[in-house]
Scaffold this active site. Structure first.
Site, mmCIF file in Angstrom:
data_model
loop_
_atom_site.group_PDB
_atom_site.id
_atom_site.type_symbol
_atom_site.label_atom_id
_atom_site.label_comp_id
_atom_site.label_asym_id
_atom_site.label_seq_id
_atom_site.Cartn_x
_atom_site.Cartn_y
_atom_site.Cartn_z
ATOM 1 N N LYS A 1 16.907 -1.005 17.837
ATOM 2 C CA LYS A 1 16.741 -1.116 16.335
ATOM 3 C C LYS A 1 16.517 -2.643 15.796
ATOM 4 C CE LYS A 1 20.582 2.168 14.930
ATOM 5 N NZ LYS A 1 21.863 2.165 15.182
ATOM 6 N N SER B 1 20.214 -19.673 10.253
ATOM 7 C CA SER B 1 19.147 -19.160 11.422
ATOM 8 C C SER B 1 17.974 -18.798 10.411
ATOM 9 C CB SER B 1 19.781 -17.885 12.069
ATOM 10 O OG SER B 1 20.665 -18.505 12.797
ATOM 11 N N HIS C 1 26.094 -23.581 15.079
ATOM 12 C CA HIS C 1 26.806 -22.603 16.073
ATOM 13 C C HIS C 1 27.448 -23.345 17.206
ATOM 14 C CE1 HIS C 1 23.628 -19.585 14.672
ATOM 15 N NE2 HIS C 1 24.987 -19.154 14.085
ATOM 16 N N ARG D 1 30.650 -20.906 6.239
ATOM 17 C CA ARG D 1 30.051 -22.011 5.259
ATOM 18 C C ARG D 1 30.210 -22.071 4.155
ATOM 19 N NH1 ARG D 1 24.270 -20.117 7.714
ATOM 20 N NH2 ARG D 1 25.761 -18.228 7.638
HETATM 21 P P1 ADP Z 1 25.681 -12.642 12.178
HETATM 22 O O1 ADP Z 1 24.297 -12.055 11.961
HETATM 23 O O2 ADP Z 1 26.596 -11.948 12.823
HETATM 24 O O3 ADP Z 1 26.081 -13.307 10.732
HETATM 25 P P2 ADP Z 1 24.736 -15.289 12.850
HETATM 26 O O4 ADP Z 1 24.096 -15.735 14.126
HETATM 27 O O5 ADP Z 1 23.917 -15.366 11.625
HETATM 28 O O6 ADP Z 1 25.360 -13.957 13.108
HETATM 29 O O7 ADP Z 1 26.248 -16.516 12.828
HETATM 30 C C1 ADP Z 1 27.022 -16.283 13.876
HETATM 31 C C2 ADP Z 1 28.414 -17.054 12.989
HETATM 32 O O8 ADP Z 1 28.160 -18.224 13.066
HETATM 33 C C3 ADP Z 1 28.830 -16.350 11.663
HETATM 34 O O9 ADP Z 1 30.296 -16.417 11.897
HETATM 35 C C4 ADP Z 1 28.114 -17.394 10.835
HETATM 36 O O10 ADP Z 1 29.243 -17.533 9.652
HETATM 37 C C5 ADP Z 1 28.457 -18.751 11.633
HETATM 38 N N1 ADP Z 1 27.449 -19.632 11.306
HETATM 39 C C6 ADP Z 1 26.089 -19.644 11.015
HETATM 40 N N2 ADP Z 1 25.640 -20.804 10.725
HETATM 41 C C7 ADP Z 1 26.807 -21.497 10.648
HETATM 42 C C8 ADP Z 1 26.867 -23.114 10.457
HETATM 43 N N3 ADP Z 1 25.709 -23.884 10.261
HETATM 44 N N4 ADP Z 1 27.958 -23.648 10.592
HETATM 45 C C9 ADP Z 1 28.904 -22.932 11.041
HETATM 46 N N5 ADP Z 1 29.067 -21.582 11.201
HETATM 47 C C10 ADP Z 1 27.750 -20.855 11.135
#
Ligand code: ADP
Length: 154
Positions: free
Chosen positions: A43, A131, A19, A93
Site C-alpha cells: 500500500k 516531511s 524527529h 507541532r
Molecule cells: P505520521 O505519518 O505518523 O504522522 P510522521 O513521520 O509525519 O508520521 O511524524 C511522526 C511523528 O513526529 C508525529 O508525531 C509528528 O507529529 C511528529 N513530528 C513531525 N515533524 C515534527 C517536528 N518538526 N517537530 C516535532 N515533531 C514532529
C-alpha cells in the site's frame, strides 16, 4: 526495575531534524526507544525508499546503543506490544497535530490498555519542519540538507 521502552512510530518520509529532536529528548524519559517506520509494501507509496531511510536513521543514532530502528506493517499498538513498549512517543507541532494525535491515542489505548502515549511539544526551531514540505523541495531539486540530521547522496 523494568526497562521503560518507547515506540516512536511514523512514516519518516523523510526523517527530519524535528524527529531527531523528539528522539533525543525522549531519551531523558525512556531507557530505550524503538524508531519504527510504518510501512506496507502493498500500500505505501513512499518518496524515500524504506531501506535508504532506515539506513540513514541508523547512521544518525549509531552512537546510541539504546535506540533501534525497525519497520512494521501491522497495528501500531500490536507492534508496541511485540516490542515490550509501554509508551508511544509522538511529537506535537500545532493544533492540527493535536486533533489527529488525540484520536489515535484514544484508539491505541483501547487496543492495548498498558500503552501510554507521551507527547513532546516541538522545539520552536523545528516547529515548521515537515516531511511533506521537504519532499516537495527535494522533488524540485531544492537543497534540503539543513532540515535533515544526515546527508542524502542525490
Ligand atoms: P505520521 O505519518 O505518523 O504522522 P510522521 O513521520 O509525519 O508520521 O511524524 C511522526 C511523528 O513526529 C508525529 O508525531 C509528528 O507529529 C511528529 N513530528 C513531525 N515533524 C515534527 C517536528 N518538526 N517537530 C516535532 N515533531 C514532529
Amino acid at each position: 526495575m523494568k526497562k521503560r521502552i518507547a515506540l516512536f512510530p511514523g512514516s519518516f518520509d523523510p526523517f527530519t531534524k524535528g524527529h531527531e529532536d523528539i528522539v533525543l529528548r525522549g531519551l531523558q524519559l525512556f531507557d530505550e526507544i524503538v524508531i519504527a517506520i510504518g510501512y506496507n509494501s502493498q500500500k505505501s507509496q513512499r518518496y524515500f525508499e524504506i531501506n535508504l531511510m532506515m539506513g540513514k536513521i541508523r547512521e544518525t543514532f549509531k552512537n546510541y546503543p539504546n535506540i533501534r530502528v525497525e519497520h512494521f506493517s501491522l497495528l501500531t499498538a500490536e507492534f508496541a506490544r511485540q516490542n515490550g513498549a509501554e509508551f508511544l512517543l509522538r511529537g506535537l507541532r500545532n493544533t492540527t497535530d493535536f486533533e489527529y494525535e488525540n484520536s489515535i491515542a484514544q484508539v491505541n489505548r483501547n487496543l492495548y490498555q498498558e500503552l501510554e502515549s507521551v507527547f513532546l511539544i516541538t522545539s520552536p526551531q523545528f516547529a515548521w519542519i515537515s516531511s511533506s514540505i521537504i519532499r516537495e523541495v527535494h522533488r524540485y531539486k531544492g537543497d534540503v540538507s539543513e532540515f535533515l540530521p544526515y546527508t542524502l547522496d542525490q
